[in-house]
Scaffold this motif. Structure first.
Motif, PDB file in Angstrom:
ATOM      1  N   GLY A  42       0.782  -1.224   0.000  1.00 19.47           N
ATOM      2  CA  GLY A  42       0.000   0.000   0.000  1.00 19.47           C
ATOM      3  C   GLY A  42       0.814   1.273   0.000  1.00 19.47           C
ATOM      4  O   GLY A  42       0.247   2.352   0.165  1.00 19.47           O
ATOM      5  N   VAL A  43       2.126   1.188  -0.141  1.00 16.22           N
ATOM      6  CA  VAL A  43       2.962   2.389  -0.204  1.00 16.22           C
ATOM      7  C   VAL A  43       3.941   2.241  -1.362  1.00 16.22           C
ATOM      8  O   VAL A  43       4.312   1.131  -1.763  1.00 16.22           O
ATOM      9  N   ALA A  44       4.336   3.384  -1.912  1.00 14.06           N
ATOM     10  CA  ALA A  44       5.331   3.402  -2.996  1.00 14.06           C
ATOM     11  C   ALA A  44       6.191   4.638  -2.848  1.00 14.06           C
ATOM     12  O   ALA A  44       5.692   5.727  -2.517  1.00 14.06           O
ATOM     13  N   LEU A  45       7.469   4.482  -3.087  1.00 13.05           N
ATOM     14  CA  LEU A  45       8.404   5.608  -3.068  1.00 13.05           C
ATOM     15  C   LEU A  45       8.675   6.015  -4.505  1.00 13.05           C
ATOM     16  O   LEU A  45       9.086   5.186  -5.336  1.00 13.05           O
ATOM     17  N   VAL A  46       8.440   7.297  -4.806  1.00  8.42           N
ATOM     18  CA  VAL A  46       8.509   7.800  -6.175  1.00  8.42           C
ATOM     19  C   VAL A  46       9.519   8.948  -6.236  1.00  8.42           C
ATOM     20  O   VAL A  46       9.478   9.865  -5.410  1.00  8.42           O
ATOM     21  N   ALA A  47      10.422   8.873  -7.206  1.00  7.75           N
ATOM     22  CA  ALA A  47      11.365   9.970  -7.457  1.00  7.75           C
ATOM     23  C   ALA A  47      10.741  10.933  -8.456  1.00  7.75           C
ATOM     24  O   ALA A  47      10.140  10.507  -9.455  1.00  7.75           O
ATOM     25  N   VAL A  48      10.886  12.231  -8.230  1.00 10.09           N
ATOM     26  CA  VAL A  48      10.338  13.234  -9.143  1.00 10.09           C
ATOM     27  C   VAL A  48      11.442  14.232  -9.482  1.00 10.09           C
ATOM     28  O   VAL A  48      12.519  14.241  -8.892  1.00 10.09           O
ATOM     29  N   GLY A  49      11.143  15.103 -10.454  1.00  3.04           N
ATOM     30  CA  GLY A  49      12.109  16.131 -10.838  1.00  3.04           C
ATOM     31  C   GLY A  49      13.383  15.536 -11.401  1.00  3.04           C
ATOM     32  O   GLY A  49      13.384  14.518 -12.096  1.00  3.04           O
ATOM     33  N   GLY A  50      14.512  16.178 -11.083  1.00  4.72           N
ATOM     34  CA  GLY A  50      15.794  15.722 -11.599  1.00  4.72           C
ATOM     35  C   GLY A  50      16.150  14.322 -11.147  1.00  4.72           C
ATOM     36  O   GLY A  50      16.720  13.535 -11.914  1.00  4.72           O
ATOM     37  N   TYR A  51      15.806  13.978  -9.909  1.00  4.55           N
ATOM     38  CA  TYR A  51      16.048  12.622  -9.432  1.00  4.55           C
ATOM     39  C   TYR A  51      15.192  11.635 -10.223  1.00  4.55           C
ATOM     40  O   TYR A  51      15.628  10.536 -10.569  1.00  4.55           O
ATOM     41  N   GLY A  52      13.965  12.036 -10.536  1.00  2.00           N
ATOM     42  CA  GLY A  52      13.115  11.184 -11.338  1.00  2.00           C
ATOM     43  C   GLY A  52      13.699  10.925 -12.717  1.00  2.00           C
ATOM     44  O   GLY A  52      13.529   9.843 -13.284  1.00  2.00           O
ATOM     45  N   PRO A  58      26.368  16.324  -8.063  1.00  3.85           N
ATOM     46  CA  PRO A  58      26.940  16.171  -6.717  1.00  3.85           C
ATOM     47  C   PRO A  58      26.188  16.918  -5.639  1.00  3.85           C
ATOM     48  O   PRO A  58      26.097  16.449  -4.505  1.00  3.85           O
ATOM     49  N   GLY A  59      25.612  18.078  -5.970  1.00  9.05           N
ATOM     50  CA  GLY A  59      24.911  18.845  -4.946  1.00  9.05           C
ATOM     51  C   GLY A  59      23.404  18.762  -5.018  1.00  9.05           C
ATOM     52  O   GLY A  59      22.709  19.536  -4.353  1.00  9.05           O
ATOM     53  N   SER A  60      22.888  17.856  -5.834  1.00  6.65           N
ATOM     54  CA  SER A  60      21.428  17.785  -6.003  1.00  6.65           C
ATOM     55  C   SER A  60      20.744  17.362  -4.709  1.00  6.65           C
ATOM     56  O   SER A  60      21.267  16.547  -3.947  1.00  6.65           O
ATOM     57  N   ASP A 121       7.923  14.005 -14.484  1.00 10.16           N
ATOM     58  CA  ASP A 121       9.182  13.253 -14.594  1.00 10.16           C
ATOM     59  C   ASP A 121       9.276  12.144 -13.544  1.00 10.16           C
ATOM     60  O   ASP A 121      10.377  11.686 -13.236  1.00 10.16           O
ATOM     61  N   LEU A 122       8.145  11.715 -12.985  1.00 10.83           N
ATOM     62  CA  LEU A 122       8.212  10.754 -11.881  1.00 10.83           C
ATOM     63  C   LEU A 122       8.767   9.399 -12.343  1.00 10.83           C
ATOM     64  O   LEU A 122       8.635   9.001 -13.508  1.00 10.83           O
ATOM     65  N   ARG A 123       9.378   8.703 -11.405  1.00 15.08           N
ATOM     66  CA  ARG A 123       9.957   7.378 -11.665  1.00 15.08           C
ATOM     67  C   ARG A 123       9.793   6.526 -10.425  1.00 15.08           C
ATOM     68  O   ARG A 123      10.037   6.984  -9.304  1.00 15.08           O
ATOM     69  N   HIS A 124       9.386   5.280 -10.611  1.00 13.79           N
ATOM     70  CA  HIS A 124       9.185   4.369  -9.484  1.00 13.79           C
ATOM     71  C   HIS A 124      10.532   3.968  -8.900  1.00 13.79           C
ATOM     72  O   HIS A 124      11.459   3.604  -9.619  1.00 13.79           O
ATOM     73  N   VAL A 125      10.629   4.019  -7.557  1.00 12.54           N
ATOM     74  CA  VAL A 125      11.850   3.615  -6.865  1.00 12.54           C
ATOM     75  C   VAL A 125      11.623   2.311  -6.114  1.00 12.54           C
ATOM     76  O   VAL A 125      12.405   1.358  -6.243  1.00 12.54           O
TER      77      VAL A 125
END
Length: 773
Positions: A42-52, A58-60, A121-125
């Motif tokens: 029931g939970v998901a961790l999603v990366a968005v933006g530049g991480y997505g 190095p400083g992101s 820009d989301l991406r599943h983590v």
């Protein structure tokens, strides 16, 4: 980050993969500790933006969303989130996080444009992939459904950001993310493509994005900070990190990348506007819904603009019967027609002109020269048209010397733009001043070419003279016009430099300017060029105060050129006569349109100017000019000053400070020294001051020009040094260009006459010594 052999996109992907593994482990442990196993789905961790996008520098920071199914209680999901967030915070990595259901994330995306761009820009983590996919589909569906209203909102935000941050291509200290043509514009273009309304030109765009990220990686590595602004003092180090020669090479590369992105953005947003207009119901007033409110061609219609050039769908395109290979003037004619109509040149038209266009004969035919002048005289619409030609290599084909200034950075902090953009901006500004001159064509060409010598070594004015002397005949200009153009290039700094660094009431000043320009017509051209050049440079280079001085110098020079007598220096005003008659010490303040005049009357003595200058500095008053004259036993000083911030000090306080400085109860030198100690950071170094005796600048005084790093009490130091040599300052003119001060002093000896050569050099040496201490 320290591992050798991984750079660029490979390192960014490696950082993203490493982070994915870390966060996946944190989520798994958090679910194990905080929720029943049934909640793991029931939970998901999603990366968005530049991480997505997998673009971690190095400083992101890490932009992540923890999604929870509506069946998972908020308290349970919050406990899971805390067990993920806290280890990230403890590591020192910056985290931008949120905990939401899919409906909540959808609502935020509908209200917050920046959040929407990140979610596109989301991406599943880790966790429940169905949750992630559900959010992806929801966000994309909403984005496409409401594109007609949200795309104009996105475009407006891009324009606002460009106003705040300037152009990546033309800024001397660009922001790699926020500037127009930077990384945020790339994100906006991806969003446009995802809307299915329009697409961006792809040529070179992906490569530009990768290269900009490489520069940002190097900037973060060199500075150890997450800043995206490429400031001057860090450019050489960043260049070396990238294997480039120096900061100039780096800035030229960044400029080229910014131009690619900005041009693609311009083309894309034009396509968006046309696509959205075509979707609206067409009525007899339908054209008013478009970008242009003037009468134009309806969608699909073709309206003639010039021979071989028509308007179609809001762009200037070639007519069906145009033959670029037979018409060498066509590129310039098309550009001029587009700019004069306020239109863009269609990208495919520019590409065709570059690929099929004939070479202009030399000398240029009159229609080619007329078209260039017409393009430059179109005002602001000329800028995007010129940029389109430049992107296709046509500007360098027309003017080969343009290649030397293209994307070239400036080395003067008063400039806002690279050399090439400054030249175009100057020509555009000059277009508003053509009614003031007899030869508007030469004014526009002078604006475009006045700094063309900056592409060559040595003094740029002299180098520019050589370039223009050779280029003028190739453009088909007659010898007399070439001579005028050469004069404009050679003396384009004459009026502002003279107005701010020479005594306008000294007859030698006006005589020297008149000898350089020779005719009233050239003087008017130079006056307009100086104004356009200053406005295009920036507010530090042109303001009402400088404009007023230049106007006065031009008026006096016109009088000489027309055989009229130059007005004598003004007599004392009634107020000045009253103050002198009072005797003793008097101080008066009078507001002016461009600052404040401070008048000081005091018993005449050596060093008075230095003392008053110190008091003004202590009261945070920046001096622009000062004049002094002896009237009986009194000295009358008039200071033109500007408060460094806020309002000028109260008159009583200023008068009391001057009185105490004169009677010795206020130690001006000590107070200034304390201010100066905190002015330069520890370990800072500045080049030594330069002090020159200017020959033949005046028949009645010796002229000293001082170039030094600006700092509190500079005038006080200089005045004290001159007083120590028994030298009297008759007038002073002060200019501050960024951190550099250029101060000019008209001085005389105790006998009131110019100093002998040995005395002048001794006074200059004394100033050098004082500024080196």
């Amino acid at each position: 980050l320290a591992r050798p052999g991984i750079t660029g996109p490979g390192r960014r992907r490696a950082l993203a993969e490493l982070t994915d593994g870390w966060l996946s482990g944190l989520l798994a442990a958090a679910v194990e500790e905080s929720a029943p196993r049934a909640a793991a789905g029931g939970v998901a961790l999603v990366a968005v933006g530049g991480y997505g996008r997998g673009e971690l520098s190095p400083g992101s920071d890490l932009d992540v969303v923890l999604l929870r199914a509506t069946s998972v209680p908020l308290e349970t999901a919050a406990a899971v989130a805390d067990r993920v967030w806290y280890p990230v915070w403890d590591s020192g990595v910056r985290l931008d996080h949120s905990l939401r259901t899919v409906p909540e994330a959808r609502r935020v995306a509908s209200e917050d444009l920046r959040a929407l761009l990140g979610l596109l820009d989301l991406r599943h983590v880790a966790g429940d992939e169905e949750l992630t996919e559900g959010l992806r589909q929801t966000v994309l569906t909403d984005w496409r459904a409401f594109a007609a209203t949200r795309l104009p909102e996105l475009h407006a935000s891009c324009r606002d950001r460009a106003e705040r941050s300037g152009d990546l291509a033309f800024s001397l200290e660009p922001d790699l993310k926020e500037s127009r043509g930077g990384l945020r514009d790339l994100a906006a273009l991806r969003a446009v493509a995802a809307s299915w309304v329009a697409d961006a030109p792809h040529e070179g765009l992906d490569e530009a994005g990768r290269a900009l990220l490489d520069v940002r990686d190097a900037l973060h590595t060199v500075t150890g900070r997450a800043s995206d602004r490429l400031v001057l003092q860090e450019q050489d180090a960043v260049a070396h990190e990238l294997g480039l020669l120096d900061g100039d090479v780096l800035l030229r590369r960044v400029s080229g990348l910014g131009r690619t992105v900005a041009y693609a953005a311009d083309v894309t947003w034009h396509r968006v506007e046309r696509a959205l207009v075509s979707r609206r119901p067409r009525t007899r007033f339908g054209r008013l819904a478009g970008r242009r409110l003037t009468v134009g061609a309806a969608p699909g219609e073709r309206r003639p603009l010039a021979e071989g050039v028509v308007e179609q769908d809001g762009e200037a395109v070639l007519a069906r019967d145009a033959r670029p290979w037979e018409d060498p003037v066509l590129p310039l004619r098309a550009a001029a027609a587009a700019a004069q109509a306020g239109l863009r040149l269609a990208p495919h038209t520019v590409e065709r002109l570059a690929a099929e266009g004939a070479v202009l004969p030399e000398p240029w035919p009159q229609p080619a020269r007329d078209a260039l002048v017409s393009l430059l005289g179109a005002g602001p619409p000329a800028v995007p048209v010129w940029e389109a030609l430049d992107q296709a290599g046509l500007t360098c084909r027309l003017l080969p010397d343009w290649e030397r200034v293209r994307s070239r950075p400036q080395h003067n902090p008063v400039h806002r733009f690279t050399v090439d953009r400054h030249l175009v901006e100057t020509a555009v500004r000059a277009g508003a001043l053509t009614r003031r001159v007899d030869r508007p064509d030469l004014l526009l060409l002078g604006g475009l070419l006045h700094d063309i010598g900056k592409g060559w070594p040595g003094d740029h004015s002299e180098a520019g003279v050589a370039v223009v002397a050779e280029l003028g005949p190739r453009l088909g200009l007659p010898p007399t016009d070439v001579e005028v153009l050469v004069t404009l290039v050679r003396h384009h700094l004459l009026l502002p430099d003279t107005a701010t660094r020479r005594d306008l009431e000294d007859p030698a000043t006006v005589a020297q300017v008149a000898a350089c320009v020779r005719t009233p017509e050239v003087l008017d051209l130079l006056h307009a060029l100086s104004e356009a050049d200053g406005q295009a440079t920036g507010p530090l280079a042109w303001n009402d105060w400088k404009a007023g001085l230049v106007d006065e110098l031009v008026a006096r020079t016109h009088a000489v050129l027309r055989g009229h007598a130059v007005p004598p220096p003004p007599a004392l005003t009634d107020e000045q006569q009253r103050l002198v008659a009072l005797g003793g010490l008097s101080v008066a303040i009078e507001a002016r349109p461009f600052g404040v005049d401070v008048t000081v009357v005091a018993p005449d003595r050596v060093g008075l100017l230095a003392t008053v200058a110190g008091v003004l500095s202590l009261n945070r008053l920046a001096v622009r000019s000062a004049s002094t004259q002896t009237v009986g036993a009194s000295a009358l000083q008039v200071w033109s000053v500007v408060p460094e911030f806020g309002d000028p000090p109260a008159l009583d306080r200023l008068r009391d400070d001057v009185r105490r400085a004169l009677d010795g109860s206020l130690d001006v030198a000590q107070r200034l020294a304390r201010r100066e100690e905190s002015y330069l950071p520890s370990g800072a170094t500045v080049p030594p001051a330069r002090v020159d005796v200017v020959p033949a600048a005046s028949a009645t005084a010796t002229v000293l020009e001082v170039r030094a790093h600006d700092r509190p009490g500079l005038l006080h130091r200089i005045g004290t040094a001159l007083a120590g040599e028994g030298v009297d300052v008759r007038s002073a003119l002060v200019s501050t260009l960024g951190s550099e001060a250029v101060d000019v002093f008209y001085v005389v000896g105790r006998d009131g006459h110019p100093l002998p050569a040995t005395g002048a050099e001794r006074a200059a040496a004394a100033v050098r010594g004082a500024l080196a201490g």
